[in-house]
Design a protein around this motif. Structure first.
Motif, PDB file in Angstrom:
ATOM      1  N   ALA A 153      59.216  -3.771  35.952  1.00  0.00           N
ATOM      2  CA  ALA A 153      59.468  -3.034  37.117  1.00  0.00           C
ATOM      3  C   ALA A 153      60.960  -2.518  37.275  1.00  0.00           C
ATOM      4  N   ASP A 154      61.873  -3.251  36.885  1.00  0.00           N
ATOM      5  CA  ASP A 154      63.372  -2.922  36.955  1.00  0.00           C
ATOM      6  C   ASP A 154      63.432  -1.961  36.042  1.00  0.00           C
ATOM      7  N   ALA A 155      62.989  -2.185  34.698  1.00  0.00           N
ATOM      8  CA  ALA A 155      63.221  -1.418  33.330  1.00  0.00           C
ATOM      9  C   ALA A 155      62.549   0.110  33.860  1.00  0.00           C
ATOM     10  N   TYR A 156      61.462   0.131  34.280  1.00  0.00           N
ATOM     11  CA  TYR A 156      60.737   1.240  34.693  1.00  0.00           C
ATOM     12  C   TYR A 156      61.558   2.382  35.600  1.00  0.00           C
ATOM     13  N   ALA A 157      62.173   1.524  36.669  1.00  0.00           N
ATOM     14  CA  ALA A 157      62.833   2.236  37.900  1.00  0.00           C
ATOM     15  C   ALA A 157      64.148   2.502  37.360  1.00  0.00           C
ATOM     16  N   ALA A 158      64.750   1.989  36.230  1.00  0.00           N
ATOM     17  CA  ALA A 158      66.118   2.397  35.754  1.00  0.00           C
ATOM     18  C   ALA A 158      65.517   3.582  35.103  1.00  0.00           C
ATOM     19  N   ALA A 159      64.556   3.741  34.181  1.00  0.00           N
ATOM     20  CA  ALA A 159      64.132   4.738  33.104  1.00  0.00           C
ATOM     21  C   ALA A 159      64.025   5.905  34.097  1.00  0.00           C
ATOM     22  N   LEU A 160      63.303   5.859  35.309  1.00  0.00           N
ATOM     23  CA  LEU A 160      62.711   6.928  36.043  1.00  0.00           C
ATOM     24  C   LEU A 160      64.180   7.539  36.872  1.00  0.00           C
ATOM     25  N   HIS A 161      65.036   6.672  37.254  1.00  0.00           N
ATOM     26  CA  HIS A 161      66.195   7.140  37.845  1.00  0.00           C
ATOM     27  C   HIS A 161      67.118   7.833  36.891  1.00  0.00           C
TER      28      HIS A 161
END
Length: 508
Positions: free
Chosen positions: A40-48
């Motif tokens: 979830a952290d990785a997806y959030a960082a990638a989308l941001h």
């Protein structure tokens, strides 16, 4: 609830979170709690890092499981709005829904993209269909990337110097779920962060999951509250035989399956433990009794809508003791208000109710499309549906979405109706009135393409008949058409026959 889940995943990172079943039914860990939090952290960082900000819309076509849950958590953290895209809706319907939602990015796993590409012929057999990949707009692959897929959402590269905001974004939109409408005007339910959290909170109080004891169920409303309470969640096996083995080995404290899944599992000899919950389609007292006899300590029917989940619940013993007319679905759950309007249609309101339909003004009252009354103790008793919606195997099918496609040359009128199939389920029947002189063989050929493109809404049978008309405007009489279809299928011995695949070559 999602904030609580995010914290809970990090406190015991080594414990199993999501389980799957092997062919023997033995549990297999799909993801630990720590792995879910990291993803979830990785997806959030990638989308941001891609420039997405609070309020933007992201289309989601990812199969239920750890990745889909991690995507939900990432969207929640960034304040993004997720639009659920269903490959089973058919390409024309999906195009209209994409045009309404206007996502800045579509996240799709390899399976969803294959439906729109190299695997299109295979997907048609499974009644799945997407528009061409290029029509989806900007697409990023979630999970494993196969040849022909869009570039992956980069969830592995370091994001140094790119701070990711926290989850406090007020009460903005959280999710869009398409339910009905037409290809000209799709209808989409919009839940805010508050209504989504309220619904999950209600489910959490109903389930009362205990830490470290497994729960069986595949929906977000099962995954999120259970994991937040420290319980691992097993995704139900698709095969009824494997599901029966899975239940035997897992012995879950709680189980959530749709009525069709329950019926299939019972036919496979499944034994249940703990409390069993079912919803998304009518659950008769007889079905709940069979579940209790198969070992469940309690068997509950849940009355819920996409617009308000859950609204009411009733346990088997209470439902079996009800001897009044109609279908008892239980007392409104805490915070839910229920009342029939002047025409007898049930209206619902409460903290978990959707905020609005996309493009419409907010409305606190949800029109359920069900006729109902409240008994002397305030319990909801359904009397039948007001709408034309057909409910087949826990799937809502809205005829208005698909009937225009059946108007091929040679067709005078075409309607889709539901006919009883036993235990509250329905069969979907296409009733077609040919123009004078049109041959049925030619019409079958002309209709084969539109029927195939209907995806999971493909009818169980195709009938040729004169469609009854009613009223001064001489509109098709759906009730009379359904009675006609029921009689014709009964004559052919198909009215309550079990379905293993959609039929489009029924009696003419």
């Amino acid at each position: 609830m999602l904030d609580r889940l995010d914290h809970a995943l990090r406190t015991r990172p080594d414990r199993p979170a999501v389980l799957a079943a092997t062919r023997t039914g033995a549990p297999r860990v799909r993801a630990t709690r720590g792995e879910l939090a990291e993803l979830a952290d990785a997806y959030a960082a990638a989308l941001h890092a891609r420039g997405l900000r609070a309020g933007d819309t992201v289309g989601v076509a990812v199969r239920p499981g750890p990745r889909a849950l991690a995507v939900l958590l990432a969207l929640w953290r960034l304040g993004l709005r997720g639009a659920v895209l269903d490959p089973g809706a058919g390409p024309e319907v999906l195009r209209a829904r994409l045009a309404l939602a206007r996502p800045s990015l579509v996240l799709a796993d390899a399976t969803a993209q294959a439906v729109a590409g190299w695997a299109r012929p295979l997907a048609r057999r499974a009644r799945l269909a997407l528009p061409d990949l290029g029509e989806l707009g900007p697409v990023a692959t979630v999970g494993r990337r196969l040849p022909g897929c869009a570039p992956r959402l980069d969830a592995t590269a370091p994001r140094l110097g790119v701070p990711v905001p926290g989850a406090d974004h007020g009460d903005g939109d959280a999710v869009i779920v398409f339910t009905s409408g037409t290809t000209d005007r799709p209808r989409a339910v919009v839940h805010t962060r508050a209504s989504l959290a309220a619904g999950m909170g209600t489910v959490s109080s109903l389930f009362g999951a205990r830490p470290d004891e497994p729960v069986l169920g595949g929906t977000f409303f099962v995954l999120v509250p259970s994991l937040a309470h420290g319980a691992p969640v097993a995704l139900p096996a698709r095969s009824p035989k494997v599901l029966a083995r899975q239940l035997h080995r897992l012995r879950p404290q709680g189980t959530y399956l749709t009525p069709p899944q329950l019926r299939d599992a019972l036919r496979a000899g499944a034994a249940f433990t703990g409390r069993v919950w079912t919803g998304s389609a009518p659950a008769s007292a007889e079905l709940l009794t069979r579940v209790r006899r198969a070992g469940a300590a309690e068997a509950w029917g849940v009355y819920a809508l996409t617009e308000l989940f859950p609204a009411a619940a009733v346990e088997e013993r209470e439902k079996a003791a009800f001897d009044g007319a109609g279908d008892l679905v239980g007392a409104p759950l805490p915070g839910v208000e229920a009342k029939p309007d002047e025409h007898g249609e049930l209206l619902l309101a409460g903290p978990a109710a959707r905020h609005r339909y996309l493009g419409d003004d907010p409305d606190p009252w949800v029109r359920t499309g069900d006729r109902a009354h409240l008994d002397g103790t305030g319990r909801i008793v359904l009397e039948g549906r007001c709408k034309d919606m057909v409910l087949r195997r826990a799937e809502n099918i809205y005829p208005g979405l698909y009937e225009p496609a059946l108007q091929v040359p040679g067709v005078e009128l075409a309607v889709l109706v539901g006919v009883p199939a036993g235990d509250g389920d329905e069969r979907l029947v296409a009733v077609v009135q040919p123009q004078h002189g049109a041959g049925e063989r030619e019409l079958r050929s002309a209709l084969s393409g539109p029927l195939r493109r209907m995806g999971t809404a493909r009818p169980d049978a195709l009938l040729f008949a004169d469609i009854p008309l009613s009223g001064r405007s001489r509109k098709p009489d759906r009730a009379a058409t359904a009675q006609l279809a029921t009689a014709r299928l009964a004559t052919a011995g198909l009215a309550t026959a079990p379905r293993t695949a959609a039929r489009t070559d029924g009696p003419a």
